[in-house]
Structure formats: C-alpha cells, structure tokens
Design a protein around this motif. Sequence first.
Motif, PDB file in Angstrom:
ATOM      1  N   TYR A 102      -0.996  -0.905   4.591  1.00 17.73           N
ATOM      2  CA  TYR A 102      -0.664  -1.862   3.533  1.00 17.73           C
ATOM      3  C   TYR A 102      -0.664  -1.131   2.191  1.00 17.73           C
ATOM      4  O   TYR A 102      -1.295  -0.073   2.025  1.00 17.73           O
ATOM      5  CB  TYR A 102      -1.656  -3.025   3.497  1.00 17.73           C
ATOM      6  CG  TYR A 102      -1.604  -3.902   4.725  1.00 17.73           C
ATOM      7  CD1 TYR A 102      -0.755  -4.997   4.781  1.00 17.73           C
ATOM      8  CD2 TYR A 102      -2.406  -3.624   5.836  1.00 17.73           C
ATOM      9  CE1 TYR A 102      -0.692  -5.795   5.904  1.00 17.73           C
ATOM     10  CE2 TYR A 102      -2.365  -4.412   6.966  1.00 17.73           C
ATOM     11  CZ  TYR A 102      -1.498  -5.503   6.990  1.00 17.73           C
ATOM     12  OH  TYR A 102      -1.432  -6.286   8.106  1.00 17.73           O
ATOM     13  N   LEU A 136      -5.149  -9.475   4.125  1.00 18.37           N
ATOM     14  CA  LEU A 136      -5.495  -8.348   4.983  1.00 18.37           C
ATOM     15  C   LEU A 136      -6.111  -8.855   6.275  1.00 18.37           C
ATOM     16  O   LEU A 136      -6.963  -9.760   6.255  1.00 18.37           O
ATOM     17  CB  LEU A 136      -6.477  -7.411   4.267  1.00 18.37           C
ATOM     18  CG  LEU A 136      -5.940  -6.678   3.035  1.00 18.37           C
ATOM     19  CD1 LEU A 136      -7.015  -5.764   2.465  1.00 18.37           C
ATOM     20  CD2 LEU A 136      -4.689  -5.883   3.370  1.00 18.37           C
ATOM     21  N   LEU A 147      -5.319   0.934   3.207  1.00 18.87           N
ATOM     22  CA  LEU A 147      -4.662   0.279   2.082  1.00 18.87           C
ATOM     23  C   LEU A 147      -4.387   1.321   0.997  1.00 18.87           C
ATOM     24  O   LEU A 147      -5.296   2.043   0.565  1.00 18.87           O
ATOM     25  CB  LEU A 147      -5.544  -0.839   1.515  1.00 18.87           C
ATOM     26  CG  LEU A 147      -5.028  -1.566   0.271  1.00 18.87           C
ATOM     27  CD1 LEU A 147      -3.777  -2.369   0.585  1.00 18.87           C
ATOM     28  CD2 LEU A 147      -6.116  -2.469  -0.314  1.00 18.87           C
TER      29      LEU A 147
END
Length: 508
Positions: free
Chosen positions: A6, A86, A98
Amino acid sequence: MVTVNYLLYESAVGFAVFEVTHQADAVGLELPEVKDAMKSLDKFGKMVQLRSFNPWNSAAHGLEAINLISEGIMPDHLKNTLELNLPKTSGKKSKIVLGVVDKRLAGEISTSFPGVQCESADTSEVVAALLRGIRVFASKLLKGLQEGDINRAQLGLGHAYSRAKVKFSVHKNDNHIIQGIATLDALDKGINQGAMRVREWYGWHFPELIRIISDNGTYAKMVLAVGDKKTLTDDCVDDLANALNQDQDKAEAIIQAAKVSMGQDISPIDLHMIKDLASNVAKMADYRRILSESLDKKMGDVAPNLQCILGTPVAARLISHAGSLTNLAKYPASTVQILGAEKALFRALKTKGATPKYGLLYQSTFIGRAGPKVKGCISRYLANKCSIASRIDNFTENPTKHFGEVMREQLEQRLEWYATGAKPMKNSEAMDKAVAAILAEGGSDLIDTEMIEPHAAASPVKEKKEKKKDKKEKKDKKKRKSLGDVEMVDASEDGEHKKKKKRKSIAA
C-alpha cells in the motif's frame, strides 16, 4: 526485496491510500519500458489503485494535520483512515508494507500499527518512484476533484503553513536579538580598525591628543572638531567642550597641548581624507550606541532573567549561538556550559585530552572573579542558573527579572562561599523569594497555581519529617539514658567490690 502493498499519499486536499497492484523492484524501475509506463496515466493507473480518499473538513483542519506531520506526529484523521483501509494482520510473517514519504511518520505508524511495516521514500527507490507517479497524476487518480483544485489547495495550505512557521510576537522575538548582536560585533570590529587608522594617521600631526582622549568614538569627533592644530585658540574652548559633553578640563588640556605639540604640519588634502575617515568612525560609534540601547531593551522584553544573570552581550551571544531562545531552553546545563567551545571539545575528545570547562560563559564576570581552582565549579553552577533562566524566559508569557535577580544573588553567595565559607541561599528559599516579589507587585496572574501548590503542599510532608526526627531524637535520648544507667550500675558495683576488697585488706 521488500514488496510494497500500500501507499500513503499526503496531499494538500487530504489523505489517500493506494493499493499496489503490479509489483516492481529497484532494478526493474531502471528499464526503459517501466520508465515509459510511469509517464503514462493509462499504464500507471494499472500499477496502483485508489483504496480510499479522505479529504480535509476545512482549511484549518488541513493546516493542523500538516503541522502535526511536520513534527513527526500522526493525526487522528490519518489514524482513522489507516484503520479503516488497511487489512488486519496477525503475526510477523503476515505484515503488510506501507510506503510513505516522511521517515519520522513511518516510525510513528509502525509503532501505532504493529502489523504494518513502513518504508519511506528516503530508503526505498520503489516507494519514491510510485509516490512520484501518484503526485504527477493525482488530479486524475483522486475522485471528486476538478481541474486546478490541487494547485489551489497547495498554494493556500503552503501560505498558511509558512505564516504559522514564521509567526512571532512583536514584543517577544529573539530574531532581532540574533541580528542585533551580530551587527554589534561587526560594528565593534569596524570601529576598532577605523579608529586605529585615524589615530595612526592623525597622530603624525597631533600625537598628544591620544593621551588626552582614549575613547575611539570621542577621538574621531575631536579630530573633526580640531582639524589643523594651528587653528586652535583659547576661544575654541566652548566648541571643544560641546564635543566632549561639556568637559571644560579636557578642552583646555587639548588647547594647551596643541600650542606645544611636536607633531608635523599637515596638508589640506591629507586633513580632508582624515576627516572623512573620522566622520565614518564617529557615525558608526553613534549607531553602535543606539543599537546597544535597543538591544538592552529588547533583551529586557524577551529574556530578562538571562540578561540579569549574564548581562546583555553575553546573554545575546548565547541565544545567537543556540539559534533561538527556544533552542537554548531545550539544552541541558552541560551543553550551555561549553556552548561556543565546540572546536576545543571535539579536539579534546579526539586526542583524549581534558575537555573545556567553559565556552561563551567565560565572558561572564562571575568566571573572571572566581579563583583559578574553582573556575570550573562556578562555571557549572552558572550554566545551571542560565539553563533555568532561559526556560523561565521562554515558557513564561510575561517573564519578569525577579527570578534572575535571586539567581544572581545565589551566584554572588556561591562565590563568597568559595572564598570565606559563608553558607549560600538554598534553591527553595530563592524561588520563594522570587515568587514573593512577584506577588508583592500584584503579579498573581503571572504565577501558575500549579507551581505554588506543590510547594505549599510540601509543608505537611516537612512537618511529618520533623515529627519523625523528633521521635528519633527521643528514642536516642532514651537509649543514651538507659546506657548511662547501666554504666552507673556497673560503676556502683565496681565501687562496692573495691570497698569489700579494702575491708579485707584492713582486717588482714
């Protein structure tokens, strides 16, 4: 290679979370095909997918969040966004990665979310390249935005953020102190060099004037007033006295010295050049006096306690060397003590020699008045007081000089203690004296009740300690008394034994 799952994009309009759909590595990013794909919205849009976009509620909300991020603190707005978008993980092996821009924010997120591993753009080339692509195509990737919204938001938020960073109080600002003391030092250097040239040049014509006038600025003014010494007469006394602040004695001495001067004659051209140089020196001297008075007043508004302990020049140099009063207040006393002696410190650490005992504090009168053996001790004590004073000045809305006055009194008593052994004032007594002085002036609003109540609440504790001490003294007294009785009994028994022995000897 760490796989990025992400990406967190911090924009001027809000927070956005993107999911990485096509993975890439640092080597693959160097390929021409990948570079071309990063420049095309159609191809780059297949590499990342918008997961969530959470815009600011208002401009003030965005400014508050950006200020927190700049300090490395995660705002609640961002925390809620990450919690909702998340996925939940369990165990070290199932951690998600991330990518973020700020390195400090990455550490804060990793601490708050144990199942998330953060990679910053500073340490990962993949994260930097993907976030760069999102920034380029942000207006197309973020939903609900029109053309130019991001640019206008960046401009407005940038101006608000800059204003918040440089905002200061007109009456309490240490930036002017830093510039003022730097200008003052430069003026001192320029005045000394210019006055030296004037003295040497004009001294060929009137050498006796140097013995009468010692101040550089006054000497330059007298060069302008005297000019050619042959033109001086007894009628010029009043004009010279006006230039010397009505000092008739010196004016008469200058005239008498000019009559018997051994200096050589001077041409009008040379005299004109000397007068121009003397005029510049005199103007710099006048400006230095005005700047010094302004600096005294500014220090009295910004750091009155530090000024009271060290004086204006040394206190201003400490603030200038630290960068600001806030930075100086954050330093421990050990750092304040050697501030200005960094070269000597690093040289001593490198050569394993003796570290310096003082830096800029050496210019203080307390160090000069201390004996050779106690200069290091008084330097340490002075640094402690300066550290306390800087914190009071920085974190008090309306600082007064009462704390500085009592701490200066403590320093005087500490010097006397080293010399004569007289007992100095305790810190608690000094603080009580300063608080009492502030309250006597009607400054009850300047004293925080939280600062007084703990001290006032210490009285029962003190009484308890005194009671405990009295009990211990009574117990020791009883013990001594009981031991005395035993000794008396032993002494009486020894006496009876001696008497019996004596009787036996007489009977024999």
